[in-house]
Design a protein around this motif. Sequence first.
Motif, PDB file in Angstrom:
ATOM      1  N   LYS A 253       3.867  -2.928  19.809  1.00  0.00           N
ATOM      2  CA  LYS A 253       4.664  -4.130  19.581  1.00  0.00           C
ATOM      3  C   LYS A 253       4.111  -4.951  18.429  1.00  0.00           C
ATOM      4  CE  LYS A 253       6.183  -4.480  24.399  1.00  0.00           C
ATOM      5  NZ  LYS A 253       6.034  -5.229  25.672  1.00  0.00           N
ATOM      6  N   VAL A 254       2.793  -5.052  18.349  1.00  0.00           N
ATOM      7  CA  VAL A 254       2.171  -5.766  17.229  1.00  0.00           C
ATOM      8  C   VAL A 254       2.546  -5.106  15.902  1.00  0.00           C
ATOM      9  CG1 VAL A 254      -0.037  -6.317  16.117  1.00  0.00           C
ATOM     10  CG2 VAL A 254       0.260  -6.704  18.562  1.00  0.00           C
ATOM     11  N   PHE A 255       2.418  -3.801  15.852  1.00  0.00           N
ATOM     12  CA  PHE A 255       2.715  -3.072  14.614  1.00  0.00           C
ATOM     13  C   PHE A 255       4.186  -3.212  14.223  1.00  0.00           C
ATOM     14  CE2 PHE A 255      -0.919   0.274  15.150  1.00  0.00           C
ATOM     15  CZ  PHE A 255      -1.847  -0.746  14.994  1.00  0.00           C
ATOM     16  N   ASP A 256       5.076  -2.932  15.179  1.00  0.00           N
ATOM     17  CA  ASP A 256       6.512  -2.946  14.870  1.00  0.00           C
ATOM     18  C   ASP A 256       7.005  -4.351  14.523  1.00  0.00           C
ATOM     19  OD1 ASP A 256       6.519  -0.255  15.407  1.00  0.00           O
ATOM     20  OD2 ASP A 256       7.461  -0.424  17.372  1.00  0.00           O
ATOM     21  N   SER A 257       6.583  -5.327  15.317  1.00  0.00           N
ATOM     22  CA  SER A 257       7.097  -6.678  15.104  1.00  0.00           C
ATOM     23  C   SER A 257       6.622  -7.282  13.793  1.00  0.00           C
ATOM     24  CB  SER A 257       6.681  -7.583  16.269  1.00  0.00           C
ATOM     25  OG  SER A 257       5.268  -7.723  16.343  1.00  0.00           O
ATOM     26  N   SER A 258       5.343  -7.104  13.470  1.00  0.00           N
ATOM     27  CA  SER A 258       4.832  -7.708  12.233  1.00  0.00           C
ATOM     28  C   SER A 258       5.520  -7.109  11.013  1.00  0.00           C
ATOM     29  CB  SER A 258       3.312  -7.541  12.142  1.00  0.00           C
ATOM     30  OG  SER A 258       2.932  -6.178  12.149  1.00  0.00           O
ATOM     31  N   TYR A 259       5.824  -5.829  11.057  1.00  0.00           N
ATOM     32  CA  TYR A 259       6.510  -5.159   9.940  1.00  0.00           C
ATOM     33  C   TYR A 259       7.951  -5.655   9.811  1.00  0.00           C
ATOM     34  CZ  TYR A 259       7.445  -1.083   6.877  1.00  0.00           C
ATOM     35  OH  TYR A 259       7.748  -0.240   5.822  1.00  0.00           O
ATOM     36  N   ASP A 260       8.683  -5.655  10.920  1.00  0.00           N
ATOM     37  CA  ASP A 260      10.074  -6.122  10.885  1.00  0.00           C
ATOM     38  C   ASP A 260      10.153  -7.574  10.416  1.00  0.00           C
ATOM     39  OD1 ASP A 260      10.958  -3.689  11.856  1.00  0.00           O
ATOM     40  OD2 ASP A 260      11.201  -4.371  13.921  1.00  0.00           O
TER      41      ASP A 260
ATOM     42  N   VAL B 284       0.822  -1.203   0.000  1.00  0.00           N
ATOM     43  CA  VAL B 284       0.000   0.000   0.000  1.00  0.00           C
ATOM     44  C   VAL B 284       0.858   1.256   0.000  1.00  0.00           C
ATOM     45  CG1 VAL B 284      -1.637   1.321   1.421  1.00  0.00           C
ATOM     46  CG2 VAL B 284      -1.949  -1.147   1.100  1.00  0.00           C
ATOM     47  N   VAL B 285       1.884   1.296   0.828  1.00  0.00           N
ATOM     48  CA  VAL B 285       2.777   2.454   0.930  1.00  0.00           C
ATOM     49  C   VAL B 285       4.103   2.160   0.232  1.00  0.00           C
ATOM     50  CG1 VAL B 285       3.980   4.025   2.500  1.00  0.00           C
ATOM     51  CG2 VAL B 285       1.699   3.171   3.097  1.00  0.00           C
ATOM     52  N   LEU B 286       4.748   1.097   0.621  1.00  0.00           N
ATOM     53  CA  LEU B 286       6.006   0.712  -0.023  1.00  0.00           C
ATOM     54  C   LEU B 286       5.797   0.404  -1.500  1.00  0.00           C
ATOM     55  CD1 LEU B 286       7.310  -1.675   2.760  1.00  0.00           C
ATOM     56  CD2 LEU B 286       8.389   0.484   2.108  1.00  0.00           C
ATOM     57  N   ASP B 287       6.846   0.551  -2.269  1.00  0.00           N
ATOM     58  CA  ASP B 287       6.836   0.190  -3.688  1.00  0.00           C
ATOM     59  C   ASP B 287       7.245  -1.282  -3.795  1.00  0.00           C
ATOM     60  OD1 ASP B 287       7.384  -0.253  -6.376  1.00  0.00           O
ATOM     61  OD2 ASP B 287       8.319   1.708  -6.675  1.00  0.00           O
ATOM     62  N   GLY B 288       6.275  -2.143  -4.071  1.00  0.00           N
ATOM     63  CA  GLY B 288       6.547  -3.572  -4.112  1.00  0.00           C
ATOM     64  C   GLY B 288       7.597  -3.957  -5.123  1.00  0.00           C
ATOM     65  N   ARG B 289       7.596  -3.311  -6.273  1.00  0.00           N
ATOM     66  CA  ARG B 289       8.605  -3.634  -7.295  1.00  0.00           C
ATOM     67  C   ARG B 289       9.999  -3.203  -6.844  1.00  0.00           C
ATOM     68  NH1 ARG B 289       3.944  -3.055 -10.231  1.00  0.00           N
ATOM     69  NH2 ARG B 289       3.645  -4.584 -11.892  1.00  0.00           N
ATOM     70  N   ARG B 290      10.063  -2.105  -6.116  1.00  0.00           N
ATOM     71  CA  ARG B 290      11.359  -1.682  -5.584  1.00  0.00           C
ATOM     72  C   ARG B 290      11.850  -2.683  -4.545  1.00  0.00           C
ATOM     73  NH1 ARG B 290      12.889   4.360  -3.251  1.00  0.00           N
ATOM     74  NH2 ARG B 290      14.956   3.844  -2.431  1.00  0.00           N
ATOM     75  N   LEU B 291      10.948  -3.180  -3.696  1.00  0.00           N
ATOM     76  CA  LEU B 291      11.335  -4.211  -2.733  1.00  0.00           C
ATOM     77  C   LEU B 291      11.887  -5.441  -3.444  1.00  0.00           C
ATOM     78  CD1 LEU B 291       8.419  -4.243  -0.106  1.00  0.00           C
ATOM     79  CD2 LEU B 291      10.557  -2.955  -0.033  1.00  0.00           C
TER      80      LEU B 291
ATOM     81  N   THR C 274      -0.515   1.613   8.669  1.00  0.00           N
ATOM     82  CA  THR C 274      -0.276   1.447   7.232  1.00  0.00           C
ATOM     83  C   THR C 274       0.951   0.578   6.988  1.00  0.00           C
ATOM     84  OG1 THR C 274       0.874   3.599   7.129  1.00  0.00           O
ATOM     85  CG2 THR C 274      -1.468   3.563   6.545  1.00  0.00           C
ATOM     86  N   ALA C 275       1.867   0.529   7.959  1.00  0.00           N
ATOM     87  CA  ALA C 275       2.982  -0.426   7.869  1.00  0.00           C
ATOM     88  C   ALA C 275       2.477  -1.854   8.041  1.00  0.00           C
ATOM     89  CB  ALA C 275       4.051  -0.097   8.914  1.00  0.00           C
ATOM     90  N   VAL C 276       1.478  -2.044   8.901  1.00  0.00           N
ATOM     91  CA  VAL C 276       0.875  -3.369   9.046  1.00  0.00           C
ATOM     92  C   VAL C 276       0.210  -3.794   7.739  1.00  0.00           C
ATOM     93  CG1 VAL C 276      -0.917  -4.696  10.238  1.00  0.00           C
ATOM     94  CG2 VAL C 276       0.553  -3.141  11.533  1.00  0.00           C
ATOM     95  N   LEU C 277      -0.459  -2.859   7.075  1.00  0.00           N
ATOM     96  CA  LEU C 277      -1.063  -3.172   5.771  1.00  0.00           C
ATOM     97  C   LEU C 277      -0.002  -3.676   4.799  1.00  0.00           C
ATOM     98  CD1 LEU C 277      -3.469  -0.116   5.340  1.00  0.00           C
ATOM     99  CD2 LEU C 277      -4.038  -2.404   6.195  1.00  0.00           C
ATOM    100  N   ASP C 278       1.173  -3.069   4.834  1.00  0.00           N
ATOM    101  CA  ASP C 278       2.262  -3.521   3.968  1.00  0.00           C
ATOM    102  C   ASP C 278       2.814  -4.864   4.428  1.00  0.00           C
ATOM    103  OD1 ASP C 278       2.146  -1.503   2.133  1.00  0.00           O
ATOM    104  OD2 ASP C 278       3.843  -0.367   2.929  1.00  0.00           O
ATOM    105  N   ALA C 279       2.887  -5.073   5.744  1.00  0.00           N
ATOM    106  CA  ALA C 279       3.349  -6.371   6.252  1.00  0.00           C
ATOM    107  C   ALA C 279       2.432  -7.488   5.765  1.00  0.00           C
ATOM    108  CB  ALA C 279       3.401  -6.349   7.775  1.00  0.00           C
ATOM    109  N   VAL C 280       1.129  -7.249   5.818  1.00  0.00           N
ATOM    110  CA  VAL C 280       0.164  -8.241   5.347  1.00  0.00           C
ATOM    111  C   VAL C 280       0.346  -8.484   3.847  1.00  0.00           C
ATOM    112  CG1 VAL C 280      -2.294  -8.673   4.953  1.00  0.00           C
ATOM    113  CG2 VAL C 280      -1.516  -7.780   7.166  1.00  0.00           C
ATOM    114  N   ALA C 281       0.539  -7.417   3.081  1.00  0.00           N
ATOM    115  CA  ALA C 281       0.735  -7.566   1.635  1.00  0.00           C
ATOM    116  C   ALA C 281       1.988  -8.377   1.330  1.00  0.00           C
ATOM    117  CB  ALA C 281       0.825  -6.189   0.976  1.00  0.00           C
ATOM    118  N   ILE C 282       3.039  -8.176   2.115  1.00  0.00           N
ATOM    119  CA  ILE C 282       4.267  -8.949   1.922  1.00  0.00           C
ATOM    120  C   ILE C 282       4.009 -10.425   2.207  1.00  0.00           C
ATOM    121  CG2 ILE C 282       6.594  -9.343   2.839  1.00  0.00           C
ATOM    122  CD1 ILE C 282       6.742  -6.246   3.247  1.00  0.00           C
ATOM    123  N   LEU C 283       3.312 -10.715   3.292  1.00  0.00           N
ATOM    124  CA  LEU C 283       2.991 -12.109   3.600  1.00  0.00           C
ATOM    125  C   LEU C 283       2.106 -12.719   2.515  1.00  0.00           C
ATOM    126  CD1 LEU C 283       2.262 -11.897   7.446  1.00  0.00           C
ATOM    127  CD2 LEU C 283       4.358 -12.675   6.316  1.00  0.00           C
ATOM    128  N   GLU C 284       1.202 -11.931   1.966  1.00  0.00           N
ATOM    129  CA  GLU C 284       0.306 -12.428   0.922  1.00  0.00           C
ATOM    130  C   GLU C 284       1.030 -12.728  -0.389  1.00  0.00           C
ATOM    131  OE1 GLU C 284      -2.822  -9.580   0.559  1.00  0.00           O
ATOM    132  OE2 GLU C 284      -3.885 -10.291   2.352  1.00  0.00           O
TER     133      GLU C 284
END
Length: 451
Positions: free
Chosen positions: A170-177, A67-74, A238-248
């Motif tokens: 902690k939930v937000f930070d850990s899931s993103y990291d 959602v925020v991060l550029d997936g192609r850049r990742l 919004t970082a959690v949204l990106d964490a979920v997208a990465i897992l997906e």
Amino acid sequence: MGKRLRRIAVPTALALFVGLLGPAAPAEARTAHAETEHSRADHSRAARSSTDHSRGERTSALPPSTVVLDGRRLQRTKVRLRHGDPSLREAVTDLTGRADTWLDQGPWTVVDKPRPAPSGDIHDYLSQAPYWWPGKSPTADNPWGCPYVQRDGERNPEVDSGTDRLELEKVFDSSYDLALAWHYTGKRQYAEKAAQILRTWFLTSATRMNPHLEHAQFIPCKYDGRAIGIIDFSQSYTAVLDAVAILESGAPAWSGADRAGMRQWNSDFLDWLTTSDFGRQEAAAANNHGTVYDLLVAGLASATGDKDLARRTVRAAAVTRVDPQIAGDGSQPQELTRTRSWHYSTFDLVAYTRLAAIGQHVGVDLWRHRGPDGQSLFKAVRYLLPAATGRAVWPHPELEFRRFAASDVVHAAADAGDRAARQAVPLLAEPPGGDLWELRPAAEQLDSITG
């Protein structure tokens, strides 16, 4: 304003941006069409994960739909890493070090707090207003020490016990990291831990959080919850949204049921944000609270498939947020009045730059907006550069100046093409835990004052 105890109604303010949301411009319509075509192209490719059998590691074959991060850049950064790019080694070591610390922590849940929210529902999130303090010494007849009085910028330590606030962070930070660490290393334990943490907080029926913030930032003996408590989710969700997208994108521990459950939770939370009294009040807020509200709405809309709402929200923010909140010289007058003016100036710009990143995904370039007095995100970042680079003292009130707080927003402006920001990057202070910009190029609040 807050919600008076239990059933007393709260005056509401109309959301300013709703009436300003017009139809998409032709260029944006073309972008929406391009999004569909890119999506079709992505799904026509192999959507399976690839496995490095020699190490038992599993990585995604497709860029994540972040959602925020550029997936192609990742994805490009991951390729660089696998080809041994030495410039990434230190950052990856810092990231995996952070992820490793989470492996033996959590999961956390809202049902573990010692007393429920005023609603009586243990699944309701509860936090306490951080800058409110007892006005009297507690007694048997007055155990809270009421009435509470406000001391701006001075954090009451009691807010970190008995509520869900620290566990939420902690939930937000850990899931993103952990999700990022899985993306770059393919190590299954990172994905499994991230999935466990997210599942426990948001999905499992016995431990999940209800999708609203009716009891955020309550004030004892005064309010059962306040609209400004929405900021507890700030940029971090919004970082959690990106964490979920990465897992997906192919994580072995993330199932179709998890994906559907998170999408439903986010849809319900978005509905609450856009229809509740508290949501309407924050939509009308004229400082960082309004910016964060727009960021949450745009991020949730994008994550749940409503690209049009995301696009309209970012486009409206140019007029309803940037123009009135940023002065012609780049300062943010409402943030400068705070006792933590540096913190709040950078905090607001974290939200702005993340909102701009969402805009780039949906065809709105918030960076290029110029207000009637020359207001822009670029100017707002430039206003911070003398203090961010150590060339000048920050000339406004600040209880605890931390130069590194501006590092990510300067990186964001540099990536968006600002020459002054690019020149400032080598002079920035490194945040605690290392500079992770190359691995997660989206601004974070680096000087958290949560606890």
